[in-house]
Write an enzyme that holds these catalytic residues in place. Structure first.
Site, PDB file in Angstrom:
ATOM      1  N   TYR A  58       0.726  -1.278  -0.012  1.00 35.91           N
ATOM      2  CA  TYR A  58      -0.208   0.081  -0.025  1.00 35.91           C
ATOM      3  C   TYR A  58       0.879   1.097  -0.099  1.00 35.91           C
ATOM      4  O   TYR A  58       0.528   2.329  -0.340  1.00 35.91           O
ATOM      5  CB  TYR A  58      -0.804   0.104   1.141  1.00 35.91           C
ATOM      6  CG  TYR A  58      -2.256  -0.532   1.028  1.00 35.91           C
ATOM      7  CD1 TYR A  58      -2.231  -1.853   0.605  1.00 35.91           C
ATOM      8  CD2 TYR A  58      -3.494   0.018   1.327  1.00 35.91           C
ATOM      9  CE1 TYR A  58      -3.698  -2.479   0.379  1.00 35.91           C
ATOM     10  CE2 TYR A  58      -4.670  -0.485   1.208  1.00 35.91           C
ATOM     11  CZ  TYR A  58      -4.634  -1.792   0.790  1.00 35.91           C
ATOM     12  OH  TYR A  58      -6.140  -2.262   0.504  1.00 35.91           O
TER      13      TYR A  58
ATOM     14  N   LYS B  36       3.295 -15.472   1.557  1.00 36.47           N
ATOM     15  CA  LYS B  36       3.575 -15.972   0.506  1.00 36.47           C
ATOM     16  C   LYS B  36       5.119 -16.427   0.318  1.00 36.47           C
ATOM     17  O   LYS B  36       5.810 -15.833  -0.473  1.00 36.47           O
ATOM     18  CB  LYS B  36       3.116 -15.384  -0.918  1.00 36.47           C
ATOM     19  CG  LYS B  36       1.260 -15.657  -1.107  1.00 36.47           C
ATOM     20  CD  LYS B  36       1.141 -16.897  -1.232  1.00 36.47           C
ATOM     21  CE  LYS B  36       1.525 -17.059  -2.960  1.00 36.47           C
ATOM     22  NZ  LYS B  36       1.192 -18.326  -3.500  1.00 36.47           N
TER      23      LYS B  36
ATOM     24  N   ASP C 241      -2.578 -18.069   0.139  1.00 35.54           N
ATOM     25  CA  ASP C 241      -3.727 -18.551  -0.772  1.00 35.54           C
ATOM     26  C   ASP C 241      -4.301 -19.912   0.075  1.00 35.54           C
ATOM     27  O   ASP C 241      -5.674 -19.962   0.114  1.00 35.54           O
ATOM     28  CB  ASP C 241      -3.165 -18.753  -2.119  1.00 35.54           C
ATOM     29  CG  ASP C 241      -2.128 -20.032  -1.863  1.00 35.54           C
ATOM     30  OD1 ASP C 241      -1.340 -20.020  -0.851  1.00 35.54           O
ATOM     31  OD2 ASP C 241      -1.506 -20.545  -3.040  1.00 35.54           O
TER      32      ASP C 241
ATOM     33  N   ASP D  73      -6.311  -7.267   3.784  1.00 37.32           N
ATOM     34  CA  ASP D  73      -7.544  -6.448   3.024  1.00 37.32           C
ATOM     35  C   ASP D  73      -8.354  -7.605   2.513  1.00 37.32           C
ATOM     36  O   ASP D  73      -9.771  -7.587   2.712  1.00 37.32           O
ATOM     37  CB  ASP D  73      -6.983  -5.578   1.782  1.00 37.32           C
ATOM     38  CG  ASP D  73      -8.097  -4.777   1.317  1.00 37.32           C
ATOM     39  OD1 ASP D  73      -9.160  -4.263   2.179  1.00 37.32           O
ATOM     40  OD2 ASP D  73      -8.151  -4.460   0.166  1.00 37.32           O
TER      41      ASP D  73
ATOM     42  N   ASP E 229     -11.873  -9.301   4.244  1.00 31.65           N
ATOM     43  CA  ASP E 229     -13.463  -9.386   3.396  1.00 31.65           C
ATOM     44  C   ASP E 229     -14.098 -10.434   3.310  1.00 31.65           C
ATOM     45  O   ASP E 229     -15.294 -10.675   3.710  1.00 31.65           O
ATOM     46  CB  ASP E 229     -13.226  -8.576   2.199  1.00 31.65           C
ATOM     47  CG  ASP E 229     -13.507  -7.050   2.046  1.00 31.65           C
ATOM     48  OD1 ASP E 229     -13.490  -6.639   3.142  1.00 31.65           O
ATOM     49  OD2 ASP E 229     -13.833  -6.758   0.991  1.00 31.65           O
TER      50      ASP E 229
HETATM   51  C1  IPM Z   1     -10.518  -1.443   4.072  1.00 26.43           C
HETATM   52  C2  IPM Z   1     -10.749  -0.743   2.378  1.00 26.43           C
HETATM   53  C3  IPM Z   1      -9.586   0.252   2.253  1.00 26.43           C
HETATM   54  C4  IPM Z   1      -8.282  -0.502   2.061  1.00 26.43           C
HETATM   55  C5  IPM Z   1      -9.688   1.189   1.211  1.00 26.43           C
HETATM   56  C6  IPM Z   1     -11.015   1.940   1.419  1.00 26.43           C
HETATM   57  C7  IPM Z   1      -8.710   2.105   1.013  1.00 26.43           C
HETATM   58  O1  IPM Z   1     -10.791  -1.681   1.692  1.00 26.43           O
HETATM   59  O2  IPM Z   1     -10.206  -0.688   4.721  1.00 26.43           O
HETATM   60  O3  IPM Z   1     -10.244  -2.673   3.834  1.00 26.43           O
HETATM   61  O4  IPM Z   1      -8.221  -1.100   0.967  1.00 26.43           O
HETATM   62  O5  IPM Z   1      -7.441  -0.554   3.138  1.00 26.43           O
HETATM   63 MG    MG Z   2     -10.818  -3.761   2.301  1.00 26.15          MG
END
Ligand code: IPM
Ligand code: MG
Length: 368
Positions: free
Chosen positions: A142, A193, A226, A250, A254
């Site tokens: 990032y 990884k 993975d 990230d 999710d």
């Molecule tokens: C998260 C989001 C952020 C990220 C975005 C909004 C910059 O997806 O907090 O997971 O990628 O970190």
């Molecule tokens: Mg995210």
């Protein structure tokens, strides 16, 4: 002791609506528990760009650095897609994370029993699930240099980002994860990884070093990210705490979030080093985004944002009992069958509004 200070940044999309419900919870503590906060509100994301031409102003940054904790709603929206990369709403959030040095991002994925049938996975796979993903938040791909889009001198272009981790960066987030594991099931799984990336080899070696030298009482395992993704959807209850880098975190968070049935339920805490008063630098935010498609309709689920405030009570203010009270109230409301639209299937039962959900949580706090 002065009242603890909070900076509230509702942001864009559904951010302001869900944050309004958190304000009710804060007011409830003020009136009922004699717990008062010094609250300031400001702009971040697209709304800050509209007002100041930048996704977060220097003044807001200064405020964020000076308070005990920051509470953020959400940033972003289609309206801002055309902006230059450096002006996009997301950059405001990334600047907060980077300049406050919030290196440890805690993302719990907990499946409330009343919602277990809501997951896309079978009930027995997710019922009772309670895992914590610790995502490194201030380094890796990032932020690594070099980065950018340049000409490749052959008539095309090249896009570059750099994955980069140092010993110190890996060790500090590993320590945060080991500390959490000790307070929970005493198990940590580290994901990278190492089979293809040098940064992954270093990650594995440094996590192992911290384990051997400081936390050998905690059970440590390693997994390629993975395979970790696969195991997360196969049998997520094998995990207690997971520690991983910024990008893998990230993605994996999710996936873990969806196991629980709805993104609208999940809070997060981003923590840095302790300040002079002993409290960590901290920012709390729901994991869901700005959901522009339902913004302004009083339909959004405020629970993730309310639970983010509960995390602030726990991790910034050492008010674990008050955090329990909020979390218990959310559980009670769900058990009563009260649902916002995101928590309903297609059966067409009646969803409550954002404000009604907030009121229900507060009513349940009063009854606890
Ligand atoms: C998260 C989001 C952020 C990220 C975005 C909004 C910059 O997806 O907090 O997971 O990628 O970190
Ligand atoms: Mg995210």
């Amino acid at each position: 002791m002065p009242n603890p200070s909070l900076l509230i940044l509702p942001g864009d999309g559904i951010g302001p609506e869900v944050m309004a419900e958190v304000r009710k919870v804060i007011d409830w503590f003020d009136s009922n528990k004699n717990v008062s906060f010094e609250v300031t509100e400001d702009l971040v994301g697209g709304c800050a760009y509209d007002a100041h031409g930048a996704p977060i102003s220097d003044e807001t940054m200064e405020l964020a650095q000076s308070v005990d904790a920051v509470l953020l709603g959400a940033v972003g929206g289609p309206k801002y897609d055309v902006l230059d990369f450096s002006l996009k709403p997301e950059r405001g959030l990334l600047r907060l994370r980077k300049e406050m040095d919030l290196f440890a991002n805690l993302r719990p994925a907990q499946c409330f029993d009343a919602l277990a049938d809501f997951s896309s996975l079978k009930r027995d796979v997710v019922a009772g699930l309670d895992i914590m993903i610790v995502r490194e938040l201030t380094s890796g791909i990032y932020f690594g240099e070099p980065r950018g889009i340049t000409d490749d001198n052959e008539g095309g272009r090249v896009g570059v980002n750099t994955q980069r981790y140092t010993t110190a960066e890996i060790r500090r987030v590993a320590r945060a994860a080991f500390d959490l594991a000790r307070k929970r099931g005493n198990k940590l799984c580290s994901m990278e990884k190492a089979n293809v990336m040098e940064s992954g080899v270093l990650w594995r070696e440094e996590v192992t070093w911290v384990h051997e030298n400081e936390y050998s009482d905690v059970e440590l395992t390693h997994m390629y990210a993975d395979a970790g993704a696969m195991q997360l959807v196969r049998w997520p209850k094998q995990f207690d705490v997971i520690v991983t880098d910024n990008l893998f975190g990230d993605l994996l968070s999710d996936a873990a979030a969806m196991l629980t049935g709805s993104l609208g339920m999940l809070p997060s805490a981003s923590l840095g080093a302790p300040m002079d008063n002993g409290r960590p630098k901290a920012l709390y935010e729901p994991v869901h985004g700005s959901a522009p498609d339902i913004a302004g309709q009083d339909r959004a689920n405020p629970i993730a944002c309310i639970l983010s405030f509960a995390m602030a009570l726990r991790y910034s203010f050492d008010m674990g009992q008050h955090a329990d009270l909020v979390e218990g109230a959310v559980e009670a409301v769900l058990a009563q069958g009260i649902r916002t639209a995101d928590l309903l299937g297609d059966e067409g039962s009646d969803p409550v509004s954002t404000a009604e959900m907030g009121d229900a949580v507060i009513a349940a706090m009063g009854e606890a």
